[in-house]
Design an enzyme around this catalytic site. Sequence first.
Site, short mmCIF file in Angstrom:
data_model
loop_
_atom_site.label_atom_id
_atom_site.label_comp_id
_atom_site.label_asym_id
_atom_site.label_seq_id
_atom_site.Cartn_x
_atom_site.Cartn_y
_atom_site.Cartn_z
N LEU A 77 -9.77 5.07 6.60
CA LEU A 77 -9.40 3.60 6.11
C LEU A 77 -8.29 2.69 6.65
CD1 LEU A 77 -9.59 4.56 1.94
CD2 LEU A 77 -11.80 3.92 3.69
N ASP A 115 0.94 5.76 12.31
CA ASP A 115 0.07 7.10 11.94
C ASP A 115 1.16 8.30 12.58
OD1 ASP A 115 -3.05 7.64 11.03
OD2 ASP A 115 -1.53 9.20 11.47
N VAL A 126 5.87 8.13 7.12
CA VAL A 126 6.08 7.17 6.43
C VAL A 126 7.40 7.60 5.44
CG1 VAL A 126 3.94 5.91 5.84
CG2 VAL A 126 4.41 8.09 4.57
N ASN A 154 -1.03 2.84 3.12
CA ASN A 154 -2.28 3.67 3.28
C ASN A 154 -2.46 5.13 3.46
OD1 ASN A 154 -5.55 3.86 3.69
ND2 ASN A 154 -4.26 4.29 5.58
N SER A 180 -6.01 5.61 -6.52
CA SER A 180 -7.32 6.36 -6.36
C SER A 180 -8.11 6.47 -7.73
CB SER A 180 -7.10 7.84 -5.79
OG SER A 180 -8.30 8.50 -6.07
N TYR A 198 -2.26 14.80 -6.69
CA TYR A 198 -2.64 13.83 -6.17
C TYR A 198 -2.77 12.63 -7.24
CZ TYR A 198 -6.05 10.97 -3.05
OH TYR A 198 -6.82 9.83 -2.40
N ALA A 239 0.47 11.52 -8.15
CA ALA A 239 1.10 10.49 -6.96
C ALA A 239 0.18 8.96 -6.82
CB ALA A 239 0.94 11.03 -5.65
N LYS A 240 -1.25 9.17 -7.25
CA LYS A 240 -1.90 7.86 -7.06
C LYS A 240 -1.69 7.00 -8.36
CE LYS A 240 -3.81 8.09 -2.80
NZ LYS A 240 -3.22 7.32 -1.87
N GLY A 295 -15.99 7.01 3.19
CA GLY A 295 -16.65 8.39 4.10
C GLY A 295 -15.36 8.48 5.18
N ARG A 330 -12.06 11.54 7.11
CA ARG A 330 -12.16 12.94 6.84
C ARG A 330 -11.55 13.66 5.51
NH1 ARG A 330 -6.46 13.98 10.44
NH2 ARG A 330 -5.30 13.13 8.70
N1 LIG Z 1 -11.48 7.92 1.51
C1 LIG Z 1 -11.61 8.18 -0.06
O1 LIG Z 1 -12.52 7.91 -0.46
C2 LIG Z 1 -10.00 7.66 -0.58
C3 LIG Z 1 -10.32 7.76 -2.05
C4 LIG Z 1 -9.35 7.41 -2.71
C5 LIG Z 1 -7.91 7.15 -2.14
N2 LIG Z 1 -8.03 7.28 -0.85
C6 LIG Z 1 -6.58 7.09 -0.09
O2 LIG Z 1 -6.80 6.02 0.97
C7 LIG Z 1 -5.86 6.19 2.00
C8 LIG Z 1 -6.30 6.55 3.47
O3 LIG Z 1 -7.26 7.86 3.28
P1 LIG Z 1 -8.45 8.30 4.24
O4 LIG Z 1 -9.69 8.57 3.57
O5 LIG Z 1 -8.85 7.07 5.06
O6 LIG Z 1 -7.84 9.42 5.00
P2 LIG Z 1 -7.44 9.78 6.52
O7 LIG Z 1 -6.81 11.22 6.46
O8 LIG Z 1 -8.62 9.66 7.41
O9 LIG Z 1 -6.29 8.91 6.71
C9 LIG Z 1 -5.18 8.98 6.29
C10 LIG Z 1 -4.26 8.80 7.34
O10 LIG Z 1 -2.72 8.90 7.00
C11 LIG Z 1 -1.85 9.78 8.09
N3 LIG Z 1 -0.84 10.31 7.38
C12 LIG Z 1 -0.76 11.27 6.72
N4 LIG Z 1 0.46 11.47 6.35
C13 LIG Z 1 1.48 10.59 7.22
C14 LIG Z 1 2.84 10.34 7.10
N5 LIG Z 1 3.54 11.22 6.33
N6 LIG Z 1 3.05 9.27 7.81
C15 LIG Z 1 2.17 8.52 8.51
N7 LIG Z 1 1.02 8.55 8.66
C16 LIG Z 1 0.55 9.84 7.79
C17 LIG Z 1 -2.86 10.55 8.62
O11 LIG Z 1 -2.90 11.03 10.10
C18 LIG Z 1 -4.10 9.98 8.57
O12 LIG Z 1 -4.71 9.17 9.75
C19 LIG Z 1 -5.18 7.49 1.29
O13 LIG Z 1 -3.83 7.23 0.70
C20 LIG Z 1 -5.97 8.26 0.50
O14 LIG Z 1 -5.27 8.99 -0.59
C21 LIG Z 1 -9.08 7.56 0.05
#
Ligand SMILES: NC(=O)c1ccc[n+]([C@@H]2O[C@H](COP(=O)([O-])OP(=O)(O)OC[C@H]3O[C@@H](n4cnc5c(N)ncnc54)[C@H](O)[C@@H]3O)[C@@H](O)[C@H]2O)c1
Length: 303
Positions: free
Chosen positions: A21, A40, A76, A99, A151, A164, A167-168, A197, A199
Amino acid sequence: MSESIRFDDKVVIVTGAGGGLGRAHALLFARHGARVVVNDLGGSAHGEGANASAADRVVAEILESGGQAIANHDSVTEGDKIVQNALDAFGRVDVVVNNAGILRDKSFAKMEDADWDLVYRVHVEGAYKVTHAAWPHLREQNYGRVIFTSSTSGIYGNFGQSNYGMAKLGLYGLTRTLALEGRKNNILVNAIAPTGGTRMTEGLIPASVFELLKPELVSPLVVYLGSEQCQDSAGLYEVGGGWVGKVRWERSLGAGFDPREGFSPEDVAAQWGAIANFEGAAHPADNVEALKEMMANLQRFAG
Ligand SMILES: NC(=O)c1ccc[n+]([C@@H]2O[C@H](COP(=O)([O-])OP(=O)(O)OC[C@H]3O[C@@H](n4cnc5c(N)ncnc54)[C@H](O)[C@@H]3O)[C@@H](O)[C@H]2O)c1
């Protein structure tokens, strides 16, 4: 398509923007003229390891399409470094998109301290550190937009995601208070609960649906919330698959008891229908509104 929402003089930090995302958010902000800090750490979905190439690839994509961006590879949890990087490279920061995230799914019975702590650290402490470091700059310039990533697992609960979910939904609590504290300095703070969609959700969502839940279908909301055009704060929005909706608290009309007499568990049982029934429910928008019903009950029996 006309692009009236522009960020030509603005600097946007997107954390965890090396994939999923965050990458989609960063690309869309850049397309709308923002200078973007693509942060990242490049670790695994479980928060292990680090790899600079994730952020670098997204920066290359932005530069190739004529945008402006720099990569930042700090965690972060060291948010001050990310903000300093933005200031050093671009001289300011206007928008923070929190994010970055990881998963450590386990049933609560099997939850270990390390899983609990790491999820807290990345999502909550990480978002706190980045936002806290940016906050004085946003206040000083009387302008800022902050977006937290919540989330549906936090809002509604999800089996195996106690860490999770904690936290969320914590991030939404943070959103509500920062929205109050930021308002007088024109800092607006909102939260999203996305579905995409990535990883993170691969294998959890059926493949046919996964394909349709493109990360790009979340980013237009994030870019709007990050823009000057958006004047709303303290909101929570569910978004994904091309659909966006707002979530709010709902509270039943409840039942009042005589505070002078006190009341018993049996009284609660007798009034359970009224306490738990949402017909004609209220939607308190703040603490003052929330306390009104309780104050009215005190007054009802006063004197
Ligand atoms: N994909 C979903 O359906 C979904 C649903 C609810 C919430 N989210 C939230 O959306 C956000 C993005 O998730 P996503 O689905 O794109 O997953 P993703 O794993 O593709 O992306 C998360 C990114 O965060 C980076 N990251 C992790 N720890 C880190 C740190 N300590 N410092 C810097 N970067 C770090 C990872 O390297 C990764 O590129 C997250 O917060 C996730 O919890 C996603």
